[in-house]
Design a protein around this motif. Structure first.
Motif, PDB file in Angstrom:
ATOM      1  N   GLN A 180       0.780  -1.126   0.056  1.00  0.00           N
ATOM      2  CA  GLN A 180      -0.006   0.004  -0.063  1.00  0.00           C
ATOM      3  C   GLN A 180       0.878   1.166   0.077  1.00  0.00           C
ATOM      4  OE1 GLN A 180      -2.684   0.331   3.366  1.00  0.00           O
ATOM      5  NE2 GLN A 180      -3.219   2.140   3.033  1.00  0.00           N
ATOM      6  N   HIS A 181       2.015   1.473   0.690  1.00  0.00           N
ATOM      7  CA  HIS A 181       2.584   2.392   0.899  1.00  0.00           C
ATOM      8  C   HIS A 181       4.015   2.615   0.301  1.00  0.00           C
ATOM      9  CE1 HIS A 181       0.019   3.756   3.944  1.00  0.00           C
ATOM     10  NE2 HIS A 181       0.131   2.658   4.683  1.00  0.00           N
ATOM     11  N   TRP A 182       4.430   1.310  -0.428  1.00  0.00           N
ATOM     12  CA  TRP A 182       5.838   1.204  -0.969  1.00  0.00           C
ATOM     13  C   TRP A 182       5.900   0.794  -2.357  1.00  0.00           C
ATOM     14  CZ3 TRP A 182       9.675   3.940   1.221  1.00  0.00           C
ATOM     15  CH2 TRP A 182       9.563   4.317   2.608  1.00  0.00           C
ATOM     16  N   GLN A 183       4.951   0.035  -2.730  1.00  0.00           N
ATOM     17  CA  GLN A 183       5.406  -0.628  -4.161  1.00  0.00           C
ATOM     18  C   GLN A 183       5.018   0.298  -5.186  1.00  0.00           C
ATOM     19  OE1 GLN A 183       2.257  -3.650  -4.733  1.00  0.00           O
ATOM     20  NE2 GLN A 183       3.220  -4.351  -6.654  1.00  0.00           N
ATOM     21  N   LYS A 184       4.144   1.225  -5.206  1.00  0.00           N
ATOM     22  CA  LYS A 184       3.836   2.227  -6.269  1.00  0.00           C
ATOM     23  C   LYS A 184       5.025   3.304  -6.212  1.00  0.00           C
ATOM     24  CE  LYS A 184       0.276   5.109  -8.338  1.00  0.00           C
ATOM     25  NZ  LYS A 184      -1.006   5.436  -8.437  1.00  0.00           N
ATOM     26  N   PRO A 185       5.299   3.781  -5.225  1.00  0.00           N
ATOM     27  CA  PRO A 185       6.488   4.814  -5.271  1.00  0.00           C
ATOM     28  C   PRO A 185       7.568   4.530  -5.651  1.00  0.00           C
ATOM     29  CG  PRO A 185       4.907   5.071  -3.315  1.00  0.00           C
ATOM     30  CD  PRO A 185       4.695   3.699  -3.873  1.00  0.00           C
ATOM     31  N   LEU A 186       7.916   3.124  -5.331  1.00  0.00           N
ATOM     32  CA  LEU A 186       9.474   2.588  -5.913  1.00  0.00           C
ATOM     33  C   LEU A 186       9.186   2.045  -7.320  1.00  0.00           C
ATOM     34  CD1 LEU A 186      10.527   1.346  -2.550  1.00  0.00           C
ATOM     35  CD2 LEU A 186      11.128   3.467  -3.704  1.00  0.00           C
ATOM     36  N   THR A 187       8.089   2.152  -7.883  1.00  0.00           N
ATOM     37  CA  THR A 187       8.081   1.392  -9.189  1.00  0.00           C
ATOM     38  C   THR A 187       8.310   2.472 -10.262  1.00  0.00           C
ATOM     39  OG1 THR A 187       6.512  -0.262  -8.257  1.00  0.00           O
ATOM     40  CG2 THR A 187       6.533  -0.010 -10.760  1.00  0.00           C
ATOM     41  N   GLY A 188       9.281   2.277 -11.425  1.00  0.00           N
ATOM     42  CA  GLY A 188       9.578   3.358 -12.216  1.00  0.00           C
ATOM     43  C   GLY A 188       9.712   2.423 -13.599  1.00  0.00           C
ATOM     44  N   LYS A 189      10.089   3.278 -14.581  1.00  0.00           N
ATOM     45  CA  LYS A 189      10.025   2.726 -16.068  1.00  0.00           C
ATOM     46  C   LYS A 189      11.522   1.715 -15.987  1.00  0.00           C
ATOM     47  CE  LYS A 189       8.689   6.995 -18.244  1.00  0.00           C
ATOM     48  NZ  LYS A 189       8.996   8.102 -19.237  1.00  0.00           N
ATOM     49  N   THR A 190      12.352   1.836 -15.406  1.00  0.00           N
ATOM     50  CA  THR A 190      13.302   0.967 -15.261  1.00  0.00           C
ATOM     51  C   THR A 190      13.498  -0.120 -14.182  1.00  0.00           C
ATOM     52  OG1 THR A 190      14.670   2.461 -14.128  1.00  0.00           O
ATOM     53  CG2 THR A 190      14.935   2.451 -16.363  1.00  0.00           C
ATOM     54  N   ARG A 191      12.557  -0.197 -13.260  1.00  0.00           N
ATOM     55  CA  ARG A 191      12.414  -0.970 -11.927  1.00  0.00           C
ATOM     56  C   ARG A 191      11.075  -1.405 -11.791  1.00  0.00           C
ATOM     57  NH1 ARG A 191      15.111   1.220  -6.486  1.00  0.00           N
ATOM     58  NH2 ARG A 191      13.387   2.587  -6.820  1.00  0.00           N
TER      59      ARG A 191
END
Length: 552
Positions: free
Chosen positions: A432-443
């Motif tokens: 809920q708190h960490w998966q989306k903010p740490l997801t990017g184009k290269t990760r």
């Protein structure tokens, strides 16, 4: 928060209390193999009879009955062999009692869940914590019959517990039951018999401090020579003085060999066990001893250099390194393993994954690894999860106990502390708190990677969520600091960023001397249009040109 259970405090896992190392007995002669088989078969028959006597004593066992059993075994073996046999029988009976208590607890949990669901109306929906009623009358009827079966089993188990009756199979119940389906087990009748007899042999000797090389029954010298004190009926087979038989093989323990050598040279107790792997046709010698209790490192000291949060899954370990403020550093790491195949293969896979994890922790300079304090013993009954067969297989296949024991033992040798945290809501809140903010184009951050961050932050004492809620009036610091990344005792958390002394590249100091008196360029082309160009007279001297009209 309503409906959220209390989170337990993280704690440092205690180190291992013992160690066991193994080496193969190579280059054994036919006579060595024959002697080992005869000794193992003879002592195995004595161990079976002694275990039967111990189970018959039940709760009436006492020190006098133990001494009597030992006196009966001494003439047909030796005093030390008799002590090892009786101690093994007592340990086996105690283990059976613990398993019996766990079985009763599981039965009571299943009965309670069935009674609860049967008391609800058919088709009633359940909540997140408590399942509802059954879906149909057919299912309700089947579960009511199963309730009667479990109640009968629970009554019989409680009766056995009160009388001290246990059921033990020397050699293993799994091998015994495989006799009825040899084709599925891939065995022949002769192969099964050989395996069954090898598992029932007894070739174990407890160590004795103060005796030569720490064991008088199975003695291993510093150069690796192995000698066995033969039982009295087999003393004729001795090839050395004092009724001993010396094997032609020599052992060398690659793992913890220096510790083993230090113990036997100091005549400290070391226990040995000789066993045969029928599948491979190899003999092995296992040495084990107790470790001195070590002082547990405080959690605060272990977290001084950050922590690595580890989320345990059925096929891999998801890990992420966190700094002292709970912020993830770098990229997540995944250590895969395969839990298929034999028990030795599964154990090797877990060991290799943990080795890679510990090597990475040492490379990062981290002295703490946070894991979940998982225990699915009371959570994998079909009475609780119902038709979720795949989920029950999932949690049953996770090697939580073996992985934690392995990790604790291996980390103790590297000086890395293991911190166990409450597993409640780590996967849910991490995603809920960490998966989306740490997801990017290269990760791409998975749910398990986010859970590892939640585990690490919980070990550090930080909330799992990234930031607290803003103030309730005007989003200022009037009611407290908004961020939880820095603790209240952290120095300088409320002050502005300090100015670093010295020159900075690309920045001109305001006190620097100007190199030009005016900003007007030297060329006419670049002169701004709002300025007027004045041509000096050619008859002016250099002094007049310098002084100008203001000299008057």
């Amino acid at each position: 928060m309503v409906g959220v259970r209390t989170i337990a405090t993280p704690f440092a896992v205690s180190g291992p209390t013992g160690v066991a190392v193994r080496d193969r007995l190579k280059h054994l002669t036919d006579e060595d193999d024959r002697v080992l088989r005869l000794v193992g078969d003879h002592l195995g028959s004595l161990a079976s009879a002694d275990l039967r006597a111990r189970c018959a004593d039940a709760l009436e066992h006492s020190a006098e009955s133990w001494a009597m059993r030992k006196r009966m075994l001494t003439p047909v073996s030796s005093s030390r062999w008799a002590g090892s046999v009786t101690k093994a029988s007592h340990d086996q009976w105690a283990l059976a009692r613990r398993c019996q208590a766990a079985h009763i607890q599981n039965l009571e949990a299943g009965i309670g869940m069935l009674r609860h669901r049967l008391s609800l109306p058919i088709g009633q929906r359940g909540s997140k914590r408590t399942p509802g009623g059954y879906r149909s009358r057919q299912e309700w009827h089947a579960k009511s019959r199963r309730l009667g079966v479990l109640a009968d089993r629970q009554t019989a188990a409680v009766s056995d517990w009160r009388t001290g009756r246990v059921r033990v199979v020397r050699g293993g119940k799994r091998i015994l039951n495989s006799l009825h389906h040899l084709d599925e087990a891939g065995l022949t009748k002769a192969g099964w018999r050989e395996r069954w007899e090898a598992e029932r042999w007894f070739l174990s000797a407890d160590g004795e401090s103060g005796k030569r090389y720490g064991n008088e029954t199975i003695r291993v010298s510093p150069d690796g020579g192995v000698s066995i004190r033969l039982p009295a009926p087999l003393a004729r087979l001795a090839n050395a003085p004092h009724g001993r038989y010396v094997l032609t093989s020599k052992v060398h323990f690659p793992h913890r060999g220096n510790e083993w050598a230090d113990r036997i040279e100091a005549n400290r107790a070391v226990a040995y066990r000789i066993h045969l792997d029928v599948t491979k046709g190899r003999w092995y010698l296992t040495a084990s001893w107790q470790l001195s209790p070590t002082k547990t490192v405080p959690v605060e000291a272990a977290l001084a250099d950050g922590v690595i949060g580890v989320d345990t899954n059925t096929d891999h370990l998801a890990a992420w390194r966190l700094d002292t403020h709970g912020n993830p550093i770098g990229h997540p790491r995944r250590f895969f393993y395969d839990l298929g195949g034999s028990a030795d293969h599964r154990d090797a896979q877990v060991r290799h994954a943990l080795t890679r994890l510990l090597n990475w922790a040492k490379t990062c300079g981290v002295r703490a690894i946070a894991i979940e304090d998982l225990d699915f013993q009371a959570e994998k009954t079909r009475e609780k999860h119902g038709r979720k067969r795949r989920f029950r297989q999932l949690i049953s296949g996770m090697p939580t106990g073996r992985l934690r024991a392995r990790l604790t033992s291996m980390a103790d040798a590297t000086g890395i502390a293991i911190i166990a945290v409450d597993p409640a809501y780590t996967s849910r809140w991490g995603a809920q708190h960490w998966q989306k903010p740490l997801t990017g184009k290269t990760r791409k951050t998975t749910r398990h990677d986010a859970a590892s961050i939640a585990i690490g932050r919980r070990a550090q004492g930080h909330p799992i969520r990234r930031r607290t809620a803003p103030p309730r009036d005007d989003q200022s610091d009037r009611h407290g600091h908004r961020t939880v990344q820095a603790r209240p005792e952290s120095l300088g958390r409320e002050e502005p960023r300090p100015r670093i002394p010295g020159p900075r590249p690309g920045v001109v100091s305001p006190d620097a001397a100007r190199t030009r008196a005016t900003r007007t360029p030297k060329t006419v082309r670049d002169v701004r249009s709002d300025q007027e160009w004045v041509q000096d007279s050619l008859l002016l001297t250099d002094q007049e040109r310098f002084l100008g009209p203001w000299s008057e």
